[in-house]
Design a protein around this motif. Sequence first.
Motif: not given
Length: 406
Positions: A20-27, A55-68
Amino acid sequence: MQLQKLPLEFENALPIVQKLEDAGYEAYFVGGSVRDTLLKKPIHDVDIATSAYPEEVKTIFNKTVDTGIEHGTVMVLDHGNGYEITTFRTESSYTDFRRPDEVKFVRQLADDLKRRDFTVNALAVKSNGEIVDLFDGLTDLRQQTLRAVGSADERFHEDALRMMRAVRFAAQLDFNLDPETKLAIKNNAELLQNISVERINVEFTKLLQGKNAQFGLLALLSTGLNEYMPGLNHTEIDLWGYAELLAVDQAHTDAEAWTLLAFELGLTTVDVKDFLKLWKQSNELIQTIQRSLDLLNQLRLDDASNWQLYATGSAIDNALSVLKLSELTIDSERLRERYQNLAIHQRNDLKVNGKILKDKLNLNPGPILGKLLTVLEQAVVAGQVKNDETILLKYAADYLQKHPKV
């Protein structure tokens, strides 16, 4: 302050934070896992907060689930592990005192942390181990104090369950309640009526199993929360007595905690079913507690018969554990030995069954078979007859001869 070494759970999740940090976000690692790390307690869940929108998180990672995702939470799957990543957010008013009317995603960590419940839960850790403490949570940790973030009244109006969480954390962490936070609970206790029984049940059960359950329960009583809990209004005297039995550092199972509570409330097996139904307890737990109470209430009056021990069945361990916790001065090990020495522990242990009785005694199918099995079961448990097929058949035949109208 900076952690010199991240716990293994954080180390395992570090690639997620760094991506997330490499993509320019704080985490950051946030919440209870940070608190428990600093308290050197086991970590149960690793929560990550980020400035990236879902939506930005989902573009960074290949496998995600919309838990909430409506609340900003996306689960990232990584090498068989799942990590919940939640976007920094602010929340609007809470009309129902439970859920925010609106959630707004934001980019600033400070805006996210200030909506959290208690200062010790509002700490964040960067990937390099640096701790972000905007509300003096580290001081409260050192002083073992539970204090609401900002205005306690506002926090409890946002989610009234936080009042139960306060007394539960006090029990689990063995922390004192900040005076202003405690006063706010007392002033807002009636808001608990807006919270579902199931959510209250979870917090109350955890309180009763806490390291210092006695203190947590006394805090609950002194703030008047019990007045808005199912079946516990106007039970202060019984609950004070119950609190005295909750020793520090003494773990209890769900069944033990609730059985002891029911016993101290003076409930019968009929009363306790209605009481536990109010709490939405499972039928299995209700049955265990009913059988335990049958034995405990008998022991309050006199010694138990073999049949009463037998009838307790699989609940015997729970019943005897609660006996040790109670004010009764009865040798639980003697009762356990008596139970273990019973000739049978369930009807299936009998050396005869309905088919054998029907065939050997030339009986017709019907209620008589059930009656005979009960007679034999009681006789074997009482030690009046040996659990042997030949002996049992003779006993049954003699019984039928003496009771021809059975």
